[in-house]
Design a protein around this motif. Structure first.
Motif, mmCIF file in Angstrom:
data_model
loop_
_atom_site.group_PDB
_atom_site.id
_atom_site.type_symbol
_atom_site.label_atom_id
_atom_site.label_comp_id
_atom_site.label_asym_id
_atom_site.label_seq_id
_atom_site.Cartn_x
_atom_site.Cartn_y
_atom_site.Cartn_z
ATOM 1 N N THR A 258 -5.477 -0.206 3.399
ATOM 2 C CA THR A 258 -4.659 0.997 3.217
ATOM 3 C C THR A 258 -3.890 1.340 4.477
ATOM 4 O O THR A 258 -2.685 1.639 4.431
ATOM 5 N N TYR A 259 -4.561 1.284 5.615
ATOM 6 C CA TYR A 259 -3.900 1.641 6.879
ATOM 7 C C TYR A 259 -2.741 0.696 7.168
ATOM 8 O O TYR A 259 -1.627 1.137 7.482
ATOM 9 N N ILE A 260 -2.977 -0.597 7.076
ATOM 10 C CA ILE A 260 -1.938 -1.564 7.422
ATOM 11 C C ILE A 260 -0.750 -1.448 6.468
ATOM 12 O O ILE A 260 0.411 -1.383 6.892
ATOM 13 N N VAL A 261 -1.024 -1.411 5.168
ATOM 14 C CA VAL A 261 0.065 -1.391 4.191
ATOM 15 C C VAL A 261 0.883 -0.104 4.286
ATOM 16 O O VAL A 261 2.109 -0.121 4.149
ATOM 17 N N SER A 262 0.245 1.017 4.557
ATOM 18 C CA SER A 262 0.943 2.306 4.567
ATOM 19 C C SER A 262 1.689 2.584 5.867
ATOM 20 O O SER A 262 2.495 3.512 5.918
ATOM 21 N N THR A 263 1.430 1.810 6.907
ATOM 22 C CA THR A 263 2.103 2.049 8.190
ATOM 23 C C THR A 263 3.152 0.986 8.507
ATOM 24 O O THR A 263 3.862 1.122 9.505
ATOM 25 N N ARG A 264 3.267 -0.041 7.690
ATOM 26 C CA ARG A 264 4.307 -1.059 7.874
ATOM 27 C C ARG A 264 5.414 -0.843 6.845
ATOM 28 O O ARG A 264 5.151 -0.466 5.711
ATOM 29 N N SER A 265 6.652 -1.107 7.244
ATOM 30 C CA SER A 265 7.782 -0.909 6.334
ATOM 31 C C SER A 265 7.819 -2.004 5.279
ATOM 32 O O SER A 265 7.126 -3.030 5.388
ATOM 33 N N ASN A 266 8.655 -1.812 4.267
ATOM 34 C CA ASN A 266 8.765 -2.811 3.212
ATOM 35 C C ASN A 266 9.232 -4.155 3.772
ATOM 36 O O ASN A 266 8.746 -5.215 3.357
ATOM 37 N N PHE A 294 -7.232 -1.021 -10.804
ATOM 38 C CA PHE A 294 -6.635 0.197 -11.355
ATOM 39 C C PHE A 294 -5.429 0.676 -10.544
ATOM 40 O O PHE A 294 -4.625 -0.122 -10.097
ATOM 41 N N ASN A 295 -5.310 1.986 -10.372
ATOM 42 C CA ASN A 295 -4.119 2.542 -9.732
ATOM 43 C C ASN A 295 -4.000 2.165 -8.264
ATOM 44 O O ASN A 295 -2.889 2.080 -7.730
ATOM 45 N N TYR A 296 -5.116 1.958 -7.605
ATOM 46 C CA TYR A 296 -5.074 1.517 -6.204
ATOM 47 C C TYR A 296 -4.394 0.155 -6.128
ATOM 48 O O TYR A 296 -3.516 -0.075 -5.286
ATOM 49 N N LYS A 297 -4.765 -0.749 -7.015
ATOM 50 C CA LYS A 297 -4.140 -2.073 -7.061
ATOM 51 C C LYS A 297 -2.655 -1.955 -7.400
ATOM 52 O O LYS A 297 -1.814 -2.604 -6.756
ATOM 53 N N ALA A 298 -2.314 -1.163 -8.387
ATOM 54 C CA ALA A 298 -0.910 -1.020 -8.787
ATOM 55 C C ALA A 298 -0.049 -0.505 -7.633
ATOM 56 O O ALA A 298 1.090 -0.952 -7.435
ATOM 57 N N SER A 561 -9.822 5.370 -3.333
ATOM 58 C CA SER A 561 -8.882 4.639 -2.478
ATOM 59 C C SER A 561 -7.445 4.861 -2.915
ATOM 60 O O SER A 561 -6.516 4.823 -2.094
ATOM 61 N N TYR A 562 -7.232 5.091 -4.208
ATOM 62 C CA TYR A 562 -5.894 5.391 -4.733
ATOM 63 C C TYR A 562 -5.344 6.650 -4.074
ATOM 64 O O TYR A 562 -4.207 6.672 -3.583
ATOM 65 N N LYS A 563 -6.152 7.685 -4.026
ATOM 66 C CA LYS A 563 -5.749 8.933 -3.386
ATOM 67 C C LYS A 563 -5.448 8.704 -1.903
ATOM 68 O O LYS A 563 -4.424 9.170 -1.379
ATOM 69 N N LYS A 564 -6.332 7.991 -1.216
ATOM 70 C CA LYS A 564 -6.155 7.753 0.224
ATOM 71 C C LYS A 564 -4.865 6.999 0.514
ATOM 72 O O LYS A 564 -4.173 7.282 1.492
ATOM 73 N N LEU A 565 -4.525 6.029 -0.342
ATOM 74 C CA LEU A 565 -3.310 5.249 -0.121
ATOM 75 C C LEU A 565 -2.067 6.108 -0.308
ATOM 76 O O LEU A 565 -1.141 6.066 0.523
ATOM 77 N N LEU A 566 -2.007 6.892 -1.377
ATOM 78 C CA LEU A 566 -0.852 7.764 -1.583
ATOM 79 C C LEU A 566 -0.720 8.775 -0.446
ATOM 80 O O LEU A 566 0.385 9.038 0.041
ATOM 81 N N GLN A 567 -1.832 9.340 -0.018
ATOM 82 C CA GLN A 567 -1.796 10.293 1.092
ATOM 83 C C GLN A 567 -1.341 9.620 2.385
ATOM 84 O O GLN A 567 -0.620 10.225 3.180
ATOM 85 N N ALA A 568 -1.766 8.378 2.592
ATOM 86 C CA ALA A 568 -1.366 7.661 3.806
ATOM 87 C C ALA A 568 0.132 7.391 3.814
ATOM 88 O O ALA A 568 0.761 7.374 4.880
ATOM 89 N N VAL A 569 0.711 7.189 2.635
ATOM 90 C CA VAL A 569 2.153 6.942 2.546
ATOM 91 C C VAL A 569 2.938 8.226 2.783
ATOM 92 O O VAL A 569 3.911 8.244 3.542
#
Length: 573
Positions: A258-266, A294-298, A561-569
């Protein structure tokens, strides 16, 4: 396989591999320019340009732009309107302000201050300290006002004025002004290509330039490799090693992913996909799919899809899935710029028909087969990516130097938006809309579609302003009364997007989470597509609507983890 230069944030040139629900298509890609007309920030970790300072997000602003860097933003009309307050020009209004009747919101005050500071810093890089010059002008104006009410101290005030009128920085030459003016025009045109307007917006996800001390990649390399990456340039190889370590073995370290994906650009995520396969001979996306759910994967998979392809995939899903997701079609096709629409149309061919070559018009045929009536024609109009745009010549004619109340040039520039529009033409079109709607029995939908689909953003704003004068009603009121169904929703989306795009998406986010259940598909789509564009401004609008931050709503509406990822973004305010 076709290749083209992309206008999406962090995009590339490349073809599109096989696709299909429930995940956007993935595969190997070739990379082009990271500069993007879709990404309003236009920051690249390769260009050497700096992202907005952290203080900007907390209500302050700062610098970081030097000579030779890729972005020298100017500031828009609202900043000019606030100029007298910013520098306390004796309370006198600045000239050429936008009339108050132009009732649409623009970029927030902090963004205006940020853009203003950036333009001044370009002068500083050229050896001209604009801040000191403007401060000196401010003091001069204040002293002149004092002399009116304090005649007895006139001689003393004059002596102080002479001292402070001594040069505090080199004189602004005409050549320097021309360089700043040209840079300002270039930045205005870039913003216009991105959003159809000159407003300054920022995403919550920026290119990751240097490793932070608390980055899990830094901790891992210290412990396992004895290498300290803190403060060093971003390295896709180090990230991929960290991702592999998080995926392999029993269990998955979702927090690190989550940290790596949400802090790097597309754009950086595209590099990660390629580097991961180079290092391990494995497909990073397939491994993510296998180890998450589920939604975390999506959300994870969606964050790795290039933007044009992601939009194209959602249009395909809206059409090919059970029923038709008209709201998704409206949200995408009514809010993208010409260049973005052309890209997603090009991408759609390979997304919707990966196994055989098809024409560019496939998206039109699919829309025709799945929608009907006026709504169908509105969508097909949008698919052309051919709306009129403000030209460079128009901008050059409209850019003016900001003057002090005493008529002195400040060396800073504004766009006089009144000069961008054809007022007489706007009045005629407003009259046509009135005759097509409230003045007749039934509604001439074709006239509404033609005007809404063809005119540029500033001309439409002027048309709607004149419509109020003619009818004493806002255009949205009469759209609601004179049209219906998805055609009405599409027209309203055009109006709301052109007036205030961040507010439109904030309203959409509220609808995805309000009431029973959550529209996770729409929630994920909006957050992913706006994360690098205008999420900072969307969050501000969201807070004003709900009195809660978007981060707080996600905390209460999602989980795990789904919530954490959206919040990290989206990040905390």
């Amino acid at each position: 396989m076709s290749f083209y230069s992309s206008n999406y944030p962090g995009s590339y040139g490349g073809g599109y591999p096989n696709s299909g629900p429930p995940f956007p298509p993935m595969g190997g890609f070739q990379y082009g320019s990271y500069g993007s007309a879709y990404n309003v920030n236009a920051y690249s970790y390769q260009t050497g340009s700096a992202p907005p300072p952290e203080s900007f997000y907390s209500g302050g602003f700062g610098g970081g732009f030097g000579p030779g860097q890729s972005m020298v933003p100017g500031f828009t009309c609202p900043a000019v309107q606030n100029m007298s307050n910013q520098y306390n020009y004796g309370g006198a209004p600045m000239p050429l302000q936008m009339p108050q009747s132009y009732g649409y919101q623009m970029a927030n005050e902090n963004a205006m201050a940020m853009a203003q500071m950036m333009q001044m810093q370009m002068y500083k890089s050229l050896g001209v300290d604009m801040e000191k010059k403007l401060a000196t002008q401010q003091k001069k104006v204040q002293k002149k006002k004092k002399r009116v009410v304090q005649k007895k101290e006139e001689e003393e005030e004059e002596e102080e004025e002479e001292e402070e009128e001594e040069p505090v920085s080199p004189r602004i030459t005409e050549d320097t002004k021309k360089r700043v003016r040209d840079a300002f025009i270039a930045e205005v045109m870039r913003r216009n290509a991105v959003s159809g307007t000159f407003e300054l917006t920022y995403g919550t996800v920026l290119p990751y330039k240097k490793y932070l001390e608390d980055d899990p990649t830094v901790k891992y390399n210290k412990e396992k490799e004895g290498i300290d990456l803190a403060g060093k340039d971003w390295d896709p190889e180090a990230d991929c090693q960290m991702l592999r370590n998080s995926i392999k073995g029993l269990g998955t370290d979702e927090d690190t992913i989550t940290y790596i994906v949400s802090t790097r650009s597309n754009a950086q995520r595209q590099e990660l996909k390629k580097m991961y396969k180079t290092m391990f001979g494995r497909d990073l996306i397939e491994e993510i799919k296998h180890d998450t759910s589920f939604n975390y994967k999506a959300t994870l998979v969606g964050l790795f899809v290039p933007p044009a392809e992601y939009d194209a995939w959602h249009i395909k899903e809206a059409i090919y899935g059970l029923g038709t997701d008209e709201q998704a079609l409206i949200e995408i096709l009514m809010t993208r710029t010409n260049q973005q629409v052309r890209e997603l149309v090009q991408a759609y061919k390979d997304v919707a028909s990966p196994s055989r070559k098809v024409k560019d018009t496939l998206i039109e045929k699919d829309i025709e087969g799945d929608t009907s009536g006026d709504f169908k024609r509105l969508l097909i109009s949008a698919c052309q990516g051919n709306r009129r745009e403000v030209t460079r010549e128009q901008v050059e004619n409209a850019v003016e130097e900001i003057m002090t109340p005493e008529g002195q040039g400040t060396g800073l520039f504004q766009v006089n938006e009144i000069k961008l529009v054809d007022e007489a033409g706007a009045k005629r079109d407003a009259e046509k809309l009135k005759k097509a709607g409230v003045d007749r029995w039934g509604t001439d939908e074709e006239t509404f579609q033609r005007i809404f689909a063809v005119k540029d953003y500033y001309q439409l704003r002027c048309i709607w302003n004149n419509y109020v004068k003619l009818t004493q009603c806002d255009i949205l009121n009469d759209i609601d009364e004179e049209t219906s169904g998805n055609f009405k929703k599409g027209l309203c989306a055009v109006v709301n997007t052109i007036r205030n795009r961040p507010k439109y998406f904030a309203e959409r986010l509220v609808k995805t989470m309000k009431g029973l259940g959550t529209d996770d598909k729409a929630l994920i789509r909006i957050i992913i597509t706006r994360a690098e564009i205008d999420m900072v401004q969307i969050k501000k609008e969201f807070l004003q609507m709900t009195n809660k931050t978007l981060w707080k709503w996600l905390q209460e509406d999602c989980s795990g983890s789904y919530k954490k990822l959206l919040q990290a973004v989206v990040k905390k305010d």
